[in-house]
Design a protein around this motif. Structure first.
Motif, PDB file in Angstrom:
ATOM      1  N   ALA A 198     -30.579  31.324 -30.866  1.00  0.00           N
ATOM      2  CA  ALA A 198     -29.471  31.427 -31.902  1.00  0.00           C
ATOM      3  C   ALA A 198     -28.223  31.467 -31.477  1.00  0.00           C
ATOM      4  O   ALA A 198     -27.821  32.101 -30.293  1.00  0.00           O
ATOM      5  CB  ALA A 198     -30.228  32.455 -32.686  1.00  0.00           C
ATOM      6  N   PRO A 199     -27.159  31.478 -32.244  1.00  0.00           N
ATOM      7  CA  PRO A 199     -25.619  31.503 -31.860  1.00  0.00           C
ATOM      8  C   PRO A 199     -25.274  32.964 -31.479  1.00  0.00           C
ATOM      9  O   PRO A 199     -24.445  32.966 -30.723  1.00  0.00           O
ATOM     10  CB  PRO A 199     -24.951  31.128 -33.075  1.00  0.00           C
ATOM     11  N   ASP A 200     -25.878  33.797 -31.897  1.00  0.00           N
ATOM     12  CA  ASP A 200     -25.720  35.264 -31.731  1.00  0.00           C
ATOM     13  C   ASP A 200     -26.502  36.248 -30.713  1.00  0.00           C
ATOM     14  O   ASP A 200     -26.455  37.095 -30.657  1.00  0.00           O
ATOM     15  CB  ASP A 200     -25.325  36.014 -33.017  1.00  0.00           C
ATOM     16  N   ALA A 201     -27.595  35.505 -30.360  1.00  0.00           N
ATOM     17  CA  ALA A 201     -28.652  36.022 -29.475  1.00  0.00           C
ATOM     18  C   ALA A 201     -28.135  36.012 -27.983  1.00  0.00           C
ATOM     19  O   ALA A 201     -27.285  35.363 -27.631  1.00  0.00           O
ATOM     20  CB  ALA A 201     -29.916  34.845 -29.348  1.00  0.00           C
ATOM     21  N   ASP A 202     -28.636  37.199 -27.385  1.00  0.00           N
ATOM     22  CA  ASP A 202     -28.389  37.257 -26.041  1.00  0.00           C
ATOM     23  C   ASP A 202     -29.168  36.628 -25.123  1.00  0.00           C
ATOM     24  O   ASP A 202     -30.326  36.369 -25.297  1.00  0.00           O
ATOM     25  CB  ASP A 202     -28.530  39.036 -25.553  1.00  0.00           C
ATOM     26  N   ILE A 203     -28.521  35.581 -24.071  1.00  0.00           N
ATOM     27  CA  ILE A 203     -29.221  34.664 -23.343  1.00  0.00           C
ATOM     28  C   ILE A 203     -29.330  34.904 -21.871  1.00  0.00           C
ATOM     29  O   ILE A 203     -29.404  34.232 -21.225  1.00  0.00           O
ATOM     30  CB  ILE A 203     -28.478  33.103 -23.614  1.00  0.00           C
ATOM     31  N   SER A 204     -28.866  36.312 -21.679  1.00  0.00           N
ATOM     32  CA  SER A 204     -28.772  36.692 -20.279  1.00  0.00           C
ATOM     33  C   SER A 204     -29.964  36.450 -19.339  1.00  0.00           C
ATOM     34  O   SER A 204     -29.959  35.991 -18.301  1.00  0.00           O
ATOM     35  CB  SER A 204     -28.297  38.002 -20.279  1.00  0.00           C
ATOM     36  N   ASP A 205     -31.013  36.913 -20.096  1.00  0.00           N
ATOM     37  CA  ASP A 205     -32.438  36.854 -19.266  1.00  0.00           C
ATOM     38  C   ASP A 205     -32.793  35.273 -19.228  1.00  0.00           C
ATOM     39  O   ASP A 205     -33.291  34.710 -17.992  1.00  0.00           O
ATOM     40  CB  ASP A 205     -33.597  37.313 -19.991  1.00  0.00           C
ATOM     41  N   LEU A 206     -32.500  34.352 -20.106  1.00  0.00           N
ATOM     42  CA  LEU A 206     -32.622  33.067 -20.147  1.00  0.00           C
ATOM     43  C   LEU A 206     -32.014  32.211 -18.904  1.00  0.00           C
ATOM     44  O   LEU A 206     -32.443  31.470 -18.196  1.00  0.00           O
ATOM     45  CB  LEU A 206     -32.541  32.179 -21.398  1.00  0.00           C
ATOM     46  N   ARG A 207     -30.556  32.673 -19.206  1.00  0.00           N
ATOM     47  CA  ARG A 207     -29.758  32.190 -17.845  1.00  0.00           C
ATOM     48  C   ARG A 207     -30.306  32.553 -16.629  1.00  0.00           C
ATOM     49  O   ARG A 207     -30.207  31.719 -15.517  1.00  0.00           O
ATOM     50  CB  ARG A 207     -28.307  32.751 -18.234  1.00  0.00           C
ATOM     51  N   ALA A 208     -30.662  33.687 -16.461  1.00  0.00           N
ATOM     52  CA  ALA A 208     -31.133  34.357 -14.881  1.00  0.00           C
ATOM     53  C   ALA A 208     -32.349  33.526 -14.646  1.00  0.00           C
ATOM     54  O   ALA A 208     -32.522  33.244 -13.437  1.00  0.00           O
ATOM     55  CB  ALA A 208     -31.486  35.859 -14.833  1.00  0.00           C
ATOM     56  N   ASP A 209     -33.386  33.196 -15.698  1.00  0.00           N
ATOM     57  CA  ASP A 209     -34.455  32.506 -15.175  1.00  0.00           C
ATOM     58  C   ASP A 209     -34.124  31.103 -15.000  1.00  0.00           C
ATOM     59  O   ASP A 209     -34.423  30.505 -13.762  1.00  0.00           O
ATOM     60  CB  ASP A 209     -35.407  32.598 -16.544  1.00  0.00           C
ATOM     61  N   ALA A 210     -33.309  30.280 -15.572  1.00  0.00           N
ATOM     62  CA  ALA A 210     -32.771  28.897 -15.409  1.00  0.00           C
ATOM     63  C   ALA A 210     -32.142  28.937 -13.886  1.00  0.00           C
ATOM     64  O   ALA A 210     -32.293  28.055 -13.381  1.00  0.00           O
ATOM     65  CB  ALA A 210     -32.093  28.531 -16.565  1.00  0.00           C
ATOM     66  N   GLU A 211     -31.310  29.714 -13.923  1.00  0.00           N
ATOM     67  CA  GLU A 211     -30.534  29.833 -12.519  1.00  0.00           C
ATOM     68  C   GLU A 211     -31.494  29.955 -11.312  1.00  0.00           C
ATOM     69  O   GLU A 211     -31.097  29.337 -10.127  1.00  0.00           O
ATOM     70  CB  GLU A 211     -29.275  30.791 -12.487  1.00  0.00           C
TER      71      GLU A 211
END
Length: 168
Positions: free
Chosen positions: A78-91
């Protein structure tokens, strides 16, 4: 909720996939079922659809890059969702796959990396079956007491069996 977009496995024998085209720009919103990216394998071309409504928040693999299946290629949330966890997993997944991605980039990219290079060994010539010219000549079969070549017990028993005029 959001998710990490991964390179799909388009076939059982697929080893690498190429991102042909992102149909959505980073930050653009999409609906469930919209096509996000076109990818190509060794044998086919496929599309990755959005599993939910949201926006393409981050792109990890640009057009023309080649990666193995299962590698994160982007994040949809979602445009306003926090994606820090998703970014950490992907990286974290990208760092684990870094040697494979560097190998896919070619030999020039491997020279610039700090990864240890594999030793190249010279191969020994393959042994082949001997030909008639190189093989020693065969010796004749060993002769028995009668001077004839040896035969199996079954064959000798058949030869020595009494012959009926009826069965011959």
């Amino acid at each position: 909720m959001g998710y990490v977009i991964k390179m799909p496995k388009l076939g059982l024998e697929m080893e690498r996939g190429i991102v042909l085209e992102w149909t959505v720009d980073e930050g653009e919103t999409v609906d469930e079922g919209d096509v996000l990216v076109e990818v190509e394998s060794e044998k086919s071309i496929g599309e990755v659809d959005a599993r939910e409504d949201g926006a393409l928040r981050h792109v990890y693999v640009e057009e023309g890059e080649e990666v193995p299946p299962g590698t994160p290629i982007g994040i949809l949330a979602a445009p306003d969702a926090d994606i820090s966890d998703l970014r950490a997993d992907a990286e974290a997944e990208l760092e684990a796959e870094a040697p494979e991605v560097a190998a896919a980039a070619g030999p020039d990219a491997g020279a610039a990396s700090d990864a240890p290079q594999r030793e190249t060994r010279t191969r020994r010539p393959r042994r082949t079956a001997p030909t008639a010219a190189t093989r020693p000549p065969r010796s004749p079969p060993a002769a028995g007491r009668t001077g004839r070549p040896r035969t199996s017990r079954r064959l000798r028993a058949r030869e020595s069996a009494p012959r009926n005029s009826r069965w011959t």
